[in-house]
Design a protein around this motif. Structure first.
Motif, PDB file in Angstrom:
ATOM      1  N   LEU A  29       0.867  -1.181   0.000  1.00  0.00           N
ATOM      2  CA  LEU A  29       0.000   0.000   0.000  1.00  0.00           C
ATOM      3  C   LEU A  29       0.900   1.225   0.000  1.00  0.00           C
ATOM      4  O   LEU A  29       1.860   1.302   0.760  1.00  0.00           O
ATOM      5  CB  LEU A  29      -0.883   0.020   1.249  1.00  0.00           C
ATOM      6  N   SER A  30       0.600   2.161  -0.873  1.00  0.00           N
ATOM      7  CA  SER A  30       1.405   3.374  -0.927  1.00  0.00           C
ATOM      8  C   SER A  30       0.546   4.547  -1.377  1.00  0.00           C
ATOM      9  O   SER A  30      -0.341   4.399  -2.212  1.00  0.00           O
ATOM     10  CB  SER A  30       2.563   3.185  -1.914  1.00  0.00           C
ATOM     11  N   GLU A  31       0.840   5.701  -0.799  1.00  0.00           N
ATOM     12  CA  GLU A  31       0.206   6.956  -1.209  1.00  0.00           C
ATOM     13  C   GLU A  31      -1.323   6.908  -1.178  1.00  0.00           C
ATOM     14  O   GLU A  31      -1.984   7.338  -2.118  1.00  0.00           O
ATOM     15  CB  GLU A  31       0.692   7.377  -2.600  1.00  0.00           C
ATOM     16  N   LEU A  32      -1.888   6.414  -0.090  1.00  0.00           N
ATOM     17  CA  LEU A  32      -3.344   6.387   0.062  1.00  0.00           C
ATOM     18  C   LEU A  32      -3.818   7.781   0.468  1.00  0.00           C
ATOM     19  O   LEU A  32      -3.444   8.286   1.521  1.00  0.00           O
ATOM     20  CB  LEU A  32      -3.764   5.368   1.119  1.00  0.00           C
ATOM     21  N   ASN A  33      -4.609   8.394  -0.380  1.00  0.00           N
ATOM     22  CA  ASN A  33      -5.184   9.710  -0.119  1.00  0.00           C
ATOM     23  C   ASN A  33      -6.673   9.656  -0.426  1.00  0.00           C
ATOM     24  O   ASN A  33      -7.068   9.128  -1.466  1.00  0.00           O
ATOM     25  CB  ASN A  33      -4.516  10.779  -0.988  1.00  0.00           C
ATOM     26  N   SER A  48      -1.619   8.858 -12.440  1.00  0.00           N
ATOM     27  CA  SER A  48      -1.313   7.480 -12.839  1.00  0.00           C
ATOM     28  C   SER A  48       0.045   7.363 -13.505  1.00  0.00           C
ATOM     29  O   SER A  48       0.657   6.303 -13.519  1.00  0.00           O
ATOM     30  CB  SER A  48      -2.402   6.939 -13.773  1.00  0.00           C
ATOM     31  N   GLU A  49       0.540   8.468 -14.046  1.00  0.00           N
ATOM     32  CA  GLU A  49       1.852   8.500 -14.698  1.00  0.00           C
ATOM     33  C   GLU A  49       2.934   9.047 -13.758  1.00  0.00           C
ATOM     34  O   GLU A  49       4.056   9.318 -14.181  1.00  0.00           O
ATOM     35  CB  GLU A  49       1.777   9.360 -15.961  1.00  0.00           C
ATOM     36  N   CYS A  50       2.589   9.208 -12.484  1.00  0.00           N
ATOM     37  CA  CYS A  50       3.505   9.736 -11.451  1.00  0.00           C
ATOM     38  C   CYS A  50       4.059  11.108 -11.803  1.00  0.00           C
ATOM     39  O   CYS A  50       5.174  11.462 -11.429  1.00  0.00           O
ATOM     40  CB  CYS A  50       4.641   8.749 -11.190  1.00  0.00           C
ATOM     41  N   LYS A  51       3.275  11.900 -12.510  1.00  0.00           N
ATOM     42  CA  LYS A  51       3.675  13.260 -12.858  1.00  0.00           C
ATOM     43  C   LYS A  51       3.096  14.279 -11.878  1.00  0.00           C
ATOM     44  O   LYS A  51       3.500  15.431 -11.864  1.00  0.00           O
ATOM     45  CB  LYS A  51       3.204  13.609 -14.271  1.00  0.00           C
ATOM     46  N   TYR A  52       2.117  13.845 -11.092  1.00  0.00           N
ATOM     47  CA  TYR A  52       1.386  14.759 -10.216  1.00  0.00           C
ATOM     48  C   TYR A  52       0.930  13.979  -8.992  1.00  0.00           C
ATOM     49  O   TYR A  52       0.573  12.810  -9.094  1.00  0.00           O
ATOM     50  CB  TYR A  52       0.187  15.319 -10.995  1.00  0.00           C
ATOM     51  N   SER A  53       0.970  14.609  -7.858  1.00  0.00           N
ATOM     52  CA  SER A  53       0.525  13.966  -6.629  1.00  0.00           C
ATOM     53  C   SER A  53      -0.418  14.905  -5.893  1.00  0.00           C
ATOM     54  O   SER A  53      -0.139  16.092  -5.777  1.00  0.00           O
ATOM     55  CB  SER A  53       1.731  13.637  -5.755  1.00  0.00           C
ATOM     56  N   LYS A  54      -1.517  14.375  -5.434  1.00  0.00           N
ATOM     57  CA  LYS A  54      -2.497  15.183  -4.702  1.00  0.00           C
ATOM     58  C   LYS A  54      -2.619  14.598  -3.297  1.00  0.00           C
ATOM     59  O   LYS A  54      -2.723  13.400  -3.123  1.00  0.00           O
ATOM     60  CB  LYS A  54      -3.846  15.140  -5.409  1.00  0.00           C
ATOM     61  N   VAL A  55      -2.588  15.465  -2.304  1.00  0.00           N
ATOM     62  CA  VAL A  55      -2.733  15.045  -0.919  1.00  0.00           C
ATOM     63  C   VAL A  55      -4.211  15.098  -0.549  1.00  0.00           C
ATOM     64  O   VAL A  55      -4.906  16.071  -0.857  1.00  0.00           O
ATOM     65  CB  VAL A  55      -1.909  15.968   0.016  1.00  0.00           C
ATOM     66  N   GLY A  56      -4.693  14.045   0.070  1.00  0.00           N
ATOM     67  CA  GLY A  56      -6.100  13.980   0.439  1.00  0.00           C
ATOM     68  C   GLY A  56      -6.469  14.956   1.536  1.00  0.00           C
ATOM     69  O   GLY A  56      -5.674  15.247   2.417  1.00  0.00           O
ATOM     70  N   ASN A  57      -7.693  15.454   1.481  1.00  0.00           N
ATOM     71  CA  ASN A  57      -8.162  16.355   2.535  1.00  0.00           C
ATOM     72  C   ASN A  57      -8.973  15.610   3.599  1.00  0.00           C
ATOM     73  O   ASN A  57      -9.297  16.176   4.628  1.00  0.00           O
ATOM     74  CB  ASN A  57      -8.960  17.528   1.945  1.00  0.00           C
ATOM     75  N   ILE A  58      -9.280  14.345   3.356  1.00  0.00           N
ATOM     76  CA  ILE A  58      -9.944  13.504   4.362  1.00  0.00           C
ATOM     77  C   ILE A  58      -8.903  12.592   5.008  1.00  0.00           C
ATOM     78  O   ILE A  58      -8.763  12.556   6.219  1.00  0.00           O
ATOM     79  CB  ILE A  58     -11.076  12.665   3.739  1.00  0.00           C
TER      80      ILE A  58
END
Length: 80
Positions: A29-33, A48-58
């Motif tokens: 498991l990795s980067e669960l947001n 999906s192409e590891c070009k962008y990462s979004k941090v979850g607000n929940i």
């Protein structure tokens, strides 16, 4: 405030516990947001192409604040 927990990879046999180790998640498991809004298809493709990462607000992935129970933690470093 409510006492709550987000459980991943384990199904409790009763509320607040009684876990069977033989029923636990086996895998990585990795980067669960988790977000409480919809992201557009362009963002999804970039993620999906590891070009962008979004941090979850929940739920925001931050392994330093995780409590681990009977599992191992493996840190993988980017080769770039």
């Amino acid at each position: 405030m409510f006492q709550s927990a987000f459980l991943f990879g384990q199904e409790p046999d009763k509320i607040r516990g009684d876990f069977d180790p033989k029923q636990s998640f086996m895998g990585d498991l990795s980067e669960l947001n988790i977000l409480n809004y919809v992201i557009n298809s362009t963002e999804i493709k970039s993620m999906s192409e590891c070009k962008y990462s979004k941090v979850g607000n929940i739920i925001a992935w931050d392994s330093s604040k995780m409590t681990l129970h009977n599992i191992s933690k493996k840190i993988l470093h980017s080769s770039s």
